[in-house]
Design a protein around this motif. Sequence first.
Motif, PDB file in Angstrom:
ATOM      1  N   PHE A 259       0.417  -1.238   0.088  1.00 51.23           N
ATOM      2  CA  PHE A 259      -0.242   0.509   0.076  1.00 51.23           C
ATOM      3  C   PHE A 259       0.482   1.216   0.106  1.00 51.23           C
ATOM      4  O   PHE A 259       1.802   0.944   0.690  1.00 51.23           O
ATOM      5  CB  PHE A 259      -0.898  -0.196   1.215  1.00 51.23           C
ATOM      6  CG  PHE A 259      -2.749   0.600   1.150  1.00 51.23           C
ATOM      7  CD1 PHE A 259      -3.334  -0.352   0.687  1.00 51.23           C
ATOM      8  CD2 PHE A 259      -2.397   2.072   0.459  1.00 51.23           C
ATOM      9  CE1 PHE A 259      -4.360   0.525  -0.309  1.00 51.23           C
ATOM     10  CE2 PHE A 259      -3.807   2.863   1.015  1.00 51.23           C
ATOM     11  CZ  PHE A 259      -4.884   1.803   0.485  1.00 51.23           C
ATOM     12  N   SER A 260       0.889   1.466  -0.936  1.00 50.55           N
ATOM     13  CA  SER A 260       1.027   3.042  -1.132  1.00 50.55           C
ATOM     14  C   SER A 260       1.421   4.754  -0.310  1.00 50.55           C
ATOM     15  O   SER A 260      -0.435   4.066  -0.473  1.00 50.55           O
ATOM     16  CB  SER A 260       1.736   3.256  -2.667  1.00 50.55           C
ATOM     17  OG  SER A 260       0.824   3.375  -3.705  1.00 50.55           O
ATOM     18  N   GLY A 261       1.975   5.321  -0.826  1.00 52.83           N
ATOM     19  CA  GLY A 261       0.884   6.777   0.058  1.00 52.83           C
ATOM     20  C   GLY A 261       1.848   7.260   0.413  1.00 52.83           C
ATOM     21  O   GLY A 261       2.344   6.693   1.622  1.00 52.83           O
ATOM     22  N   SER A 262       1.084   9.002   1.327  1.00 54.33           N
ATOM     23  CA  SER A 262       1.886   9.634   2.632  1.00 54.33           C
ATOM     24  C   SER A 262       0.998   8.617   3.843  1.00 54.33           C
ATOM     25  O   SER A 262       0.102   7.987   3.687  1.00 54.33           O
ATOM     26  CB  SER A 262       1.342  11.093   2.118  1.00 54.33           C
ATOM     27  OG  SER A 262       0.133  10.794   2.428  1.00 54.33           O
TER      28      SER A 262
ATOM     29  N   PRO B 250      -2.185  10.262  -3.275  1.00 51.74           N
ATOM     30  CA  PRO B 250      -1.253   9.445  -2.840  1.00 51.74           C
ATOM     31  C   PRO B 250      -1.386  10.081  -1.261  1.00 51.74           C
ATOM     32  O   PRO B 250      -0.818  10.377  -0.168  1.00 51.74           O
ATOM     33  CB  PRO B 250      -0.503   9.588  -3.245  1.00 51.74           C
ATOM     34  CG  PRO B 250      -0.620   9.782  -4.914  1.00 51.74           C
ATOM     35  CD  PRO B 250      -1.679  11.056  -4.851  1.00 51.74           C
ATOM     36  N   GLU B 251      -1.608  11.748  -1.210  1.00 53.34           N
ATOM     37  CA  GLU B 251      -1.679  12.767   0.604  1.00 53.34           C
ATOM     38  C   GLU B 251      -2.623  12.691   0.558  1.00 53.34           C
ATOM     39  O   GLU B 251      -2.586  13.002   2.148  1.00 53.34           O
ATOM     40  CB  GLU B 251      -1.853  14.067  -0.481  1.00 53.34           C
ATOM     41  CG  GLU B 251       0.231  14.431  -1.511  1.00 53.34           C
ATOM     42  CD  GLU B 251       0.055  13.594  -2.889  1.00 53.34           C
ATOM     43  OE1 GLU B 251       1.028  13.409  -3.074  1.00 53.34           O
ATOM     44  OE2 GLU B 251      -1.101  13.949  -3.463  1.00 53.34           O
ATOM     45  N   ALA B 252      -3.620  12.285   0.463  1.00 53.60           N
ATOM     46  CA  ALA B 252      -4.747  11.788   0.882  1.00 53.60           C
ATOM     47  C   ALA B 252      -4.565  11.170   2.118  1.00 53.60           C
ATOM     48  O   ALA B 252      -3.649  10.138   2.286  1.00 53.60           O
ATOM     49  CB  ALA B 252      -6.418  10.921   0.067  1.00 53.60           C
ATOM     50  N   PRO B 253      -5.361  11.320   3.823  1.00 50.97           N
ATOM     51  CA  PRO B 253      -5.213  10.329   4.771  1.00 50.97           C
ATOM     52  C   PRO B 253      -4.913   8.470   4.685  1.00 50.97           C
ATOM     53  O   PRO B 253      -5.747   8.559   3.855  1.00 50.97           O
ATOM     54  CB  PRO B 253      -6.084  10.426   5.699  1.00 50.97           C
ATOM     55  CG  PRO B 253      -6.674  12.142   5.047  1.00 50.97           C
ATOM     56  CD  PRO B 253      -6.533  11.700   3.929  1.00 50.97           C
TER      57      PRO B 253
END
Length: 182
Positions: free
Chosen positions: A43-46, A107-110
């Motif tokens: 799982f990727s992203g911030s 990708p920056e969403a919580p």
Amino acid sequence: MHFAPDTEIALRTVVNLINTAANGEDSLASVEDLDEFLEAEEFSGSRTHDEAELRSVKRLRSELASLWAADEDTAAKTVNKLLIDAQALPQLVKHDHWDWHLHATTPEAPLADRMGTEAAMAIVDVIRSQEMDRMRVCAADDCDAVVLDLSRNRSKLYCDTGNCANRAHVAAYRARKAAEGD
């Protein structure tokens, strides 16, 4: 029934997330546990890597567990709520080693919003295909883990969290042998 590859991946992630709380055990007890889970699920992203993020994922896990056993109308309401709460805007993306697939958040969403949206998008396909019966709870009497049945003949009854299928088969075998001995 075959779903799109990204749908199957998202559904398996939902199963794995729900099953982190199966049978009275919580394998998402710490931020480090969440890190390991997300790495295993690719799982990727911030990330914020804090307790608030962990709590939000655990709330999502509870919501998805309720959805898993829900009727179609209730599941659709929950899916819509997840998508609205995340302000989902579906878009076709390609990143890392993944080919084209849908994302409905940035990708920056919580983290919990991204996870919930991916789960919701996958369950949309399940509902639209009228395949809710593929979302089950393990048939073992002593297990409450969930099961995703993607088999052609709809025969998957037991979870992948332990030895439920093996224990059930051994018990049935012993019962047959005992009955033969009477």
